[in-house]
Write a protein that holds these residues in place. Structure first.
Motif, PDB file in Angstrom:
ATOM      1  N   UNK A 163       0.811  -1.225   0.000  1.00 39.41           N
ATOM      2  CA  UNK A 163       0.000   0.000   0.000  1.00 39.41           C
ATOM      3  C   UNK A 163       0.840   1.268   0.000  1.00 39.41           C
ATOM      4  N   UNK A 164       2.152   1.130   0.199  1.00 39.13           N
ATOM      5  CA  UNK A 164       3.043   2.294   0.217  1.00 39.13           C
ATOM      6  C   UNK A 164       3.587   2.536  -1.189  1.00 39.13           C
ATOM      7  N   UNK A 165       3.032   3.511  -1.873  1.00 42.25           N
ATOM      8  CA  UNK A 165       3.445   3.809  -3.245  1.00 42.25           C
ATOM      9  C   UNK A 165       4.410   4.992  -3.256  1.00 42.25           C
ATOM     10  N   UNK A 166       5.240   5.099  -4.289  1.00 40.15           N
ATOM     11  CA  UNK A 166       6.172   6.236  -4.367  1.00 40.15           C
ATOM     12  C   UNK A 166       5.424   7.558  -4.520  1.00 40.15           C
ATOM     13  N   UNK A 167       6.079   8.634  -4.091  1.00 38.28           N
ATOM     14  CA  UNK A 167       5.524   9.976  -4.226  1.00 38.28           C
ATOM     15  C   UNK A 167       6.582  10.909  -4.792  1.00 38.28           C
ATOM     16  N   UNK A 168       6.139  11.855  -5.580  1.00 37.42           N
ATOM     17  CA  UNK A 168       7.044  12.889  -6.070  1.00 37.42           C
ATOM     18  C   UNK A 168       7.275  13.897  -4.947  1.00 37.42           C
ATOM     19  N   UNK A 169       8.356  14.689  -5.021  1.00 37.58           N
ATOM     20  CA  UNK A 169       8.567  15.717  -3.995  1.00 37.58           C
ATOM     21  C   UNK A 169       7.399  16.684  -3.883  1.00 37.58           C
ATOM     22  N   UNK A 170       6.744  16.984  -5.001  1.00 42.10           N
ATOM     23  CA  UNK A 170       5.589  17.888  -4.948  1.00 42.10           C
ATOM     24  C   UNK A 170       4.429  17.248  -4.195  1.00 42.10           C
ATOM     25  N   UNK A 171       4.183  15.975  -4.456  1.00 45.95           N
ATOM     26  CA  UNK A 171       3.096  15.276  -3.758  1.00 45.95           C
ATOM     27  C   UNK A 171       3.393  15.162  -2.268  1.00 45.95           C
ATOM     28  N   UNK A 172       4.646  14.929  -1.936  1.00 48.28           N
ATOM     29  CA  UNK A 172       5.029  14.831  -0.536  1.00 48.28           C
ATOM     30  C   UNK A 172       4.835  16.167   0.170  1.00 48.28           C
ATOM     31  N   UNK A 173       5.222  17.261  -0.496  1.00 49.06           N
ATOM     32  CA  UNK A 173       5.021  18.591   0.089  1.00 49.06           C
ATOM     33  C   UNK A 173       3.545  18.903   0.247  1.00 49.06           C
ATOM     34  N   UNK A 174       2.738  18.520  -0.740  1.00 45.21           N
ATOM     35  CA  UNK A 174       1.302  18.752  -0.653  1.00 45.21           C
ATOM     36  C   UNK A 174       0.695  17.968   0.496  1.00 45.21           C
ATOM     37  N   UNK A 175       1.172  16.738   0.706  1.00 48.56           N
ATOM     38  CA  UNK A 175       0.654  15.919   1.799  1.00 48.56           C
ATOM     39  C   UNK A 175       1.001  16.536   3.149  1.00 48.56           C
ATOM     40  N   UNK A 176       2.200  17.099   3.263  1.00 49.98           N
ATOM     41  CA  UNK A 176       2.580  17.764   4.515  1.00 49.98           C
ATOM     42  C   UNK A 176       1.716  18.988   4.763  1.00 49.98           C
ATOM     43  N   UNK A 177       1.411  19.717   3.694  1.00 46.93           N
ATOM     44  CA  UNK A 177       0.539  20.887   3.845  1.00 46.93           C
ATOM     45  C   UNK A 177      -0.840  20.459   4.335  1.00 46.93           C
ATOM     46  N   UNK A 178      -1.370  19.387   3.754  1.00 44.53           N
ATOM     47  CA  UNK A 178      -2.676  18.880   4.178  1.00 44.53           C
ATOM     48  C   UNK A 178      -2.637  18.421   5.634  1.00 44.53           C
ATOM     49  N   UNK A 179      -1.547  17.721   6.000  1.00 44.70           N
ATOM     50  CA  UNK A 179      -1.411  17.257   7.380  1.00 44.70           C
ATOM     51  C   UNK A 179      -1.380  18.428   8.350  1.00 44.70           C
ATOM     52  N   UNK A 180      -0.631  19.469   8.021  1.00 43.93           N
ATOM     53  CA  UNK A 180      -0.540  20.638   8.891  1.00 43.93           C
ATOM     54  C   UNK A 180      -1.900  21.316   9.046  1.00 43.93           C
ATOM     55  N   UNK A 181      -2.675  21.344   7.965  1.00 45.31           N
ATOM     56  CA  UNK A 181      -3.995  21.961   8.030  1.00 45.31           C
ATOM     57  C   UNK A 181      -4.937  21.144   8.921  1.00 45.31           C
ATOM     58  N   UNK A 182      -4.873  19.832   8.807  1.00 42.15           N
ATOM     59  CA  UNK A 182      -5.720  18.984   9.656  1.00 42.15           C
ATOM     60  C   UNK A 182      -5.308  19.138  11.118  1.00 42.15           C
TER      61      UNK A 182
END
Length: 626
Positions: A163-182
Motif C-alpha cells: 500500500x506504500x506507493x512512491x511519491x514525487x517531492x511535490x506530492x510529498x510537500x502537498x501531503x505535509x501541507x494537508x497534514x498541517x492543516x488537519x
C-alpha cells in the motif's frame, strides 16, 4: 505457533491501533517451518536476531523481522504514565519468552516470589533488566489515543508494504501541507471543547470531530513517514534493538512503579540457569539469553517444543498444560517418552520435520478412535493415548477445506495483509474508524478523495460512493483486486478471499467471522491449546453465512460441470467433502432429496445441488477428524 506467540496485527486493549507491518513476522514463521529451520536457530533469531551475524542482507532482514516476536504483544497505548507503560511492556515480554520457550510463568514473580516454583522476585527483575535495556520498535504516531509511539526497524532490502506507493517531492510537500492543516483544525477543535458550549451546540458532535481530525492527522503523518525524502517507500518491520546504554532494573515492591527498592543485576532464572552468568556491560544480555535458551545445559526448551508437537498431532500433550512445566502443573504422563523425544529432537539437529516424521510413523499415531471397551476401562481419560480422540477441525482448516472442495483454494501467498492498507488506524467493531488515504493510494484503489477536513476532493471530482472510506476502499477492489464486489457489509475483514486462512487479518478487537465462531485463539494471550466448543452460533454460521453459501454454490457448479448424472455428482460430492464414497443408504437418501426438491423443474437443479453441498459442509463428519 502463531497462537503461542500471541500474533496479531493490532495493539489491542483500550484502543486497538493497527500494526500494518506485523504480517512480516507471520510470513517469517511460515517460511521457517516450511524450510525446516533448526528450532534452536529459530529461537535465537526471535530473541536476539538483531545481534546475530548475517552473511547477506536478506538474512539480516529475516533476523530483524524475527525479533518482532518481542514487539507483537498487546499494548495499552492510551496509558498516561510512561513508566507504567514500560513496566507492563517488559512484563509482557518476560511472560511470553518464558512461557513459550521454557513452559514456566516467570511473570508470576512480578509482585512477589513465585507461589509454587522456586523463582524469587529478584529473578524476575534480573530478566526485566535485559528487556529494559532493549528498545521495542512497533511503530505508530503520537495522537490523543496513542501516547506511546515507537520507531520501526528499516530493513536492508527493497520490499515495502504494497500500500506504500512512491511519491514525487511535490506530492510529498502537498501531503505535509494537508497534514498541517488537519492538525490546525484539530487543535482548534480541542480549544473549542474547553470553552462554554453555546446554546444549540452539541458537545458530543465536537468530540467526534476531534476524534476524526486526530485520526486523519495521524494517518497522513504515517503516510509521510512511509517514504524517504525522495518519496521512495521505506521497507520497515517491527522488532527490537539494544539500547545504547544497558541499565539494570530496580525491584518494585508489590510490582508498583512508585515503590522502588534495590537495583538487581541483569541475569537469568537461577533455578534453571544455575550460577549467574556475567552479562556484558555494553549489551542488554539478550544474545546470552538466546544462547542459554538453546544450550545443552537447558533441557526445557526441547521438552516444551516436543510437547507442543505431540499436542498438535494427538490433540493432547504428554504434559497436559503446555505452558506450565512447573510444580503446579500436572506433570508428564510418560516422562521417559518425553525425554526420549527431546533427546531425539536435539540429536536430529533440532529438525521439526524429522521429529514429526518419527512420530507419525508410530503405531500410537495410527490408532483408531473406534470404541473399545477394554481400552476404555484401562485408560478412561486417555492419559496414555490408548486410542485416538475425535477432533474438530481448527477454524482455518475448516475454511480451507471448504475452498479446497469447491476448487477455489488459492495456494499463492497474498502480498502483505488487509490491515497493511490501514496504517495507524483505530479498529472498531466493523473495521478501521475515520480512515483517510493519501491521494496516491486512493487513485491506485480507484477512488476519489473523501470530503473530509484537510483532504477535500478537487473541484469537479465525482461524488464519492456511499459509506465510510474504509468500506468504499474494500468494495472498489482494494488489496490487489482480490475482493469480491458487495462483500464489504458488516465486518470489513469478512471480505470473500480465496487464499489460505492463515493469511486472514488478525486484529485483537476484530476477527473474521469464520475464525471467531470456531474458537480461534485469543490473540492477546499465549495459547498453547485452543478450546473446542459446539455452539448454536456455529450451526447458524454454516446455515446462513455468505461465505459458506458461496462455496456451496461454487461446489455445485463444479459437480454440474465435471459429471453428468445425479448419482455421480453425489459420489463426487462425498469424495470432495468427506474423502470417501457414500454408503448405499446415503446414496439413496441423497437421490431422493435431489429428485423431490426439484419438483420436476430441471432449471432448479443447481440451486438444489447447492443446498445439498451446504448440508454436507454442515455435517459433523466434515467438521471432525475421527
Amino acid at each position: 505457533w502463531l497462537d503461542v506467540v500471541r500474533f496479531a496485527e493490532s495493539s489491542g486493549k483500550e484502543v486497538d491501533v493497527s500494526a500494518p507491518n506485523a504480517w512480516r513476522y507471520r510470513d517469517y514463521v511460515i517460511d521457517s517451518f516450511n524450510a525446516d529451520k533448526p528450532y534452536d536457530q529459530f529461537v535465537r533469531e526471535q530473541v536476539a536476531g538483531d545481534l546475530l551475524p548475517a552473511a547477506t542482507d536478506a538474512q539480516w532482514a529475516s533476523q530483524l523481522i524475527a525479533t518482532g516476536f518481542l514487539a507483537l504483544g498487546p499494548k495499552a497505548l492510551i496509558e498516561q504514565n510512561p513508566r507504567q507503560f514500560q513496566a507492563d511492556l517488559i512484563d509482557e515480554q518476560i511472560d511470553v519468552t518464558t512461557r513459550v520457550f521454557l513452559g514456566v510463568s516467570v511473570a508470576c514473580a512480578r509482585c512477589h516470589d513465585h507461589k509454587f516454583d522456586p523463582i524469587p522476585q529478584s529473578d524476575y527483575y534480573a530478566l526485566a533488566g535485559i528487556f529494559q535495556s532493549t528498545e521495542t520498535c512497533y511503530g505508530g504516531v503520537r495522537s490523543q489515543r496513542n501516547r506511546h509511539p515507537a520507531n520501526l526497524l528499516i530493513l536492508p532490502v527493497d520490499d515495502p508494504n504494497p500500500s506504500d506507493t512512491p511519491m514525487t517531492p511535490e506530492e510529498l510537500a502537498d501531503l505535509r501541507t494537508r497534514r498541517d492543516e488537519v492538525q490546525r483544525q484539530a487543535a482548534e477543535a480541542r480549544r473549542t471543547a474547553l470553552r462554554p458550549n453555546p446554546a444549540g451546540t452539541n458537545p458530543q458532535q465536537n468530540q467526534a470531530n476531534q476524534f476524526l481530525l486526530d485520526q486523519q492527522a495521524t494517518q497522513l503523518t504515517t503516510r509521510i513517514n512511509s517514504v524517504d525524502e525522495a518519496g521512495r517507500p521505506l521497507t520497515v518491520c517491527m522488532g527490537v534493538q539494544d539500547r545504547d546504554r544497558p541499565q539494570d532494573a530496580r525491584l518494585l515492591i508489590r510490582g508498583e512503579i512508585d515503590q522502588q527498592a534495590q537495583i538487581v543485576p541483569r541475569g537469568f532464572v537461577q533455578v534453571l540457569a544455575g550460577p549467574q552468568l556475567s552479562l556484558p556491560q555494553n549489551g542488554s544480555g539478550r544474545l546470552q539469553l538466546a544462547r542459554w535458551l538453546t544450550a545443552e545445559q537447558n533441557p526445557l526448551t526441547a521438552r516444551v517444543m516436543v510437547n507442543r508437537i505431540w499436542l498438535h498431532l494427538f490433540g493432547a500433550g504428554i504434559v497436559r498444560e503446555t505452558e506450565n512445566f512447573g510444580a503446579s502443573g500436572p506433570g508428564p504422563t510418560d516422562q521417559q517418552l518425553l525425554d526420549y523425544l527431546a533427546v531425539q529432537f536435539v540429536e536430529g539437529g533440532w529438525s521439526i520435520k524429522q521429529l514429526i516424521r518419527e512420530i507419525v510413523t508410530t503405531r500410537a499415531y495410527r490408532l483408531s478412535s473406534a470404541w473399545d471397551q477394554q481400552r476404555f476401562e484401562q485408560d478412561p481419560d486417555n492419559l496414555y493415548f490408548a486410542r485416538a480422540e475425535p477432533r474438530r477441525l481448527e477454524a482455518e482448516v475448516l475454511r480451507d477445506c471448504m475452498l479446497a472442495a469447491s476448487g477455489r483454494l488459492d495456494l499463492q501467498r497474498p502480498r502483505g495483509s488487509m490491515i497493511s492498507g490501514f496504517p495507524s488506524a483505530i479498529l472498531g467493531p466493523n473495521g478501521p474508524v475515520g480512515t483517510v488515504m493519501a491521494p496516491q493510494q486512493m487513485q491506485s484503489a480507484g477512488m476519489r478523495a473523501a470530503a473530509t477536513p484537510g483532504l477535500e476532493g478537487a473541484p469537479g471530482d465525482a461524488a464519492p460512493a456511499a459509506g465510510p472510506p474504509a468500506r468504499r476502499m474494500l468494495q472498489q477492489g482494494r488489496f490487489g483486486g482480490r475482493f469480491r464486489q458487495g462483500q464489504g457489509e458488516g465486518n470489513l475483514f469478512d471480505a470473500s478471499v480465496n487464499y489460505r486462512s492463515v493469511y486472514l487479518p488478525v486484529a485483537r478487537g476484530l476477527l473474521p467471522r469464520s475464525l471467531e465462531v470456531f474458537d480461534f485463539a485469543e490473540p492477546s494471550m499465549v495459547i498453547g491449546q485452543r478450546e473446542t466448543s459446539n455452539t448454536p452460533a456455529q450451526a447458524l454460521y454454516l446455515l446462513n453465512n455468505s461465505f459458506v453459501i458461496e462455496q456451496s454454490e461454487v461446489l455445485s457448479s463444479r459437480l454440474l460441470q465435471d459429471v453428468k448424472t445425479s448419482e455421480d455428482r453425489i459420489k463426487l460430492a462425498f469424495q470432495l467433502v468427506c474423502s470417501r464414497s457414500p454408503t448405499a443408504d446415503e446414496l439413496q437418501a441423497s437421490l431422493q432429496y435431489l429428485q423431490s426438491d426439484q419438483s420436476g423443474q430441471t432449471d432448479d437443479s443447481a440451486a438444489v445441488l447447492a443446498r445439498f453441498c451446504q448440508a454436507l459442509f454442515a455435517t459433523a463428519e466434515f467438521r471432525f477428524v475421527n
